[in-house]
Design a protein around this motif. Structure first.
Motif, PDB file in Angstrom:
ATOM      1  N   SER A  97       0.855  -1.231   0.320  1.00 16.39           N
ATOM      2  CA  SER A  97      -0.213  -0.122   0.292  1.00 16.39           C
ATOM      3  C   SER A  97       1.000   1.489  -0.085  1.00 16.39           C
ATOM      4  CB  SER A  97      -0.972   0.009   1.578  1.00 16.39           C
ATOM      5  OG  SER A  97      -0.124  -0.078   2.623  1.00 16.39           O
ATOM      6  N   GLY A  98       2.546   1.090   0.958  1.00 10.82           N
ATOM      7  CA  GLY A  98       2.962   2.571   1.085  1.00 10.82           C
ATOM      8  C   GLY A  98       3.015   2.840  -0.722  1.00 10.82           C
ATOM      9  N   LEU A  99       3.595   1.584  -1.372  1.00 10.41           N
ATOM     10  CA  LEU A  99       4.323   1.881  -3.031  1.00 10.41           C
ATOM     11  C   LEU A  99       3.204   2.252  -4.169  1.00 10.41           C
ATOM     12  CD1 LEU A  99       6.743  -1.576  -3.257  1.00 10.41           C
ATOM     13  CD2 LEU A  99       7.365   0.726  -3.368  1.00 10.41           C
ATOM     14  N   VAL A 100       2.239   1.874  -3.934  1.00 10.01           N
ATOM     15  CA  VAL A 100       0.890   2.687  -4.533  1.00 10.01           C
ATOM     16  C   VAL A 100       0.637   3.960  -4.294  1.00 10.01           C
ATOM     17  CG1 VAL A 100      -1.572   2.436  -4.596  1.00 10.01           C
ATOM     18  CG2 VAL A 100      -0.489  -0.174  -4.933  1.00 10.01           C
ATOM     19  N   VAL A 101       0.966   4.004  -2.443  1.00 13.22           N
ATOM     20  CA  VAL A 101       0.636   5.269  -2.800  1.00 13.22           C
ATOM     21  C   VAL A 101       1.677   6.121  -2.530  1.00 13.22           C
ATOM     22  CG1 VAL A 101       1.058   7.643  -0.308  1.00 13.22           C
ATOM     23  CG2 VAL A 101      -0.748   5.548  -0.124  1.00 13.22           C
ATOM     24  N   LEU A 102       2.771   6.039  -3.274  1.00  9.59           N
ATOM     25  CA  LEU A 102       4.012   6.399  -3.439  1.00  9.59           C
ATOM     26  C   LEU A 102       3.545   6.567  -5.406  1.00  9.59           C
ATOM     27  CD1 LEU A 102       6.797   5.213  -1.071  1.00  9.59           C
ATOM     28  CD2 LEU A 102       6.335   7.652  -0.990  1.00  9.59           C
ATOM     29  N   ALA A 103       3.689   5.718  -5.553  1.00  9.81           N
ATOM     30  CA  ALA A 103       3.105   5.375  -6.944  1.00  9.81           C
ATOM     31  C   ALA A 103       1.414   6.298  -7.920  1.00  9.81           C
ATOM     32  CB  ALA A 103       2.802   4.925  -7.755  1.00  9.81           C
ATOM     33  N   ILE A 104       1.052   7.168  -6.490  1.00 17.63           N
ATOM     34  CA  ILE A 104       0.315   7.693  -6.977  1.00 17.63           C
ATOM     35  C   ILE A 104       0.250   9.292  -7.246  1.00 17.63           C
ATOM     36  CG2 ILE A 104      -2.441   8.635  -6.688  1.00 17.63           C
ATOM     37  CD1 ILE A 104      -2.776   6.204  -6.096  1.00 17.63           C
ATOM     38  N   ILE A 105       1.072   9.171  -6.158  1.00 18.51           N
ATOM     39  CA  ILE A 105       1.578  10.722  -5.753  1.00 18.51           C
ATOM     40  C   ILE A 105       2.809  10.987  -6.659  1.00 18.51           C
ATOM     41  CG2 ILE A 105       3.429  12.257  -3.775  1.00 18.51           C
ATOM     42  CD1 ILE A 105       2.128  10.668  -1.969  1.00 18.51           C
TER      43      ILE A 105
END
Length: 135
Positions: A97-105
């Motif tokens: 989930s952290g990687l997904v958030v970073l990708a979105i940002i």
């Protein structure tokens, strides 16, 4: 010696597989019944193993109680094991989930940056304002 045994076992398995395929082609209804029966037997074996485990656990609890041991210790140990297993799986979820958030940002930042620099344009002529060339 061991290779010979493995080859014999493999040959037997291959022969059984061929016989099953032949049986399936010749009599599909009987084959389907046989497969259903095998699945039912597997379910029954699994249920029997579960019953045996439950009986063993009950006998262990009874033995501990008779020995005077505290059940809370066993319960806390079991809870600690569950927490550890959930923590290890939870760490994967949090990492993903952290990687997904970073990708979105990062994606939003990329589009904002490329959109702002492309639309604003620096150094080009503005339309209609400024100095005009004389004819």
């Amino acid at each position: 010696m061991e290779r010979m045994k493995m080859k014999e076992i493999d040959a037997k398995k291959e022969q059984e597989r061929r016989e099953l395929e032949k049986f399936k082609e010749e009599n599909p209804q009987a084959y389907a019944e046989m497969i259903a029966q095998q699945e039912e037997e597997k379910k029954q074996q699994a249920a029997q193993k579960k019953r045996e485990r439950l009986l063993q656990a009950a006998a262990e609890r009874k033995r501990r109680q008779e020995a005077g041991e505290d059940d809370d210790d066993a319960a806390s140990q079991a809870a600690a094991k569950k927490k550890k297993s959930k923590k290890s799986s939870g760490s994967w979820y949090s990492m993903i989930s952290g990687l997904v958030v970073l990708a979105i940002i990062g994606g939003i930042g990329y589009f904002v940056f490329t959109g702002a620099s492309g639309a604003g344009g620096g150094g080009g002529r503005s339309s209609g304002k400024g100095k005009k060339k004389r004819g």
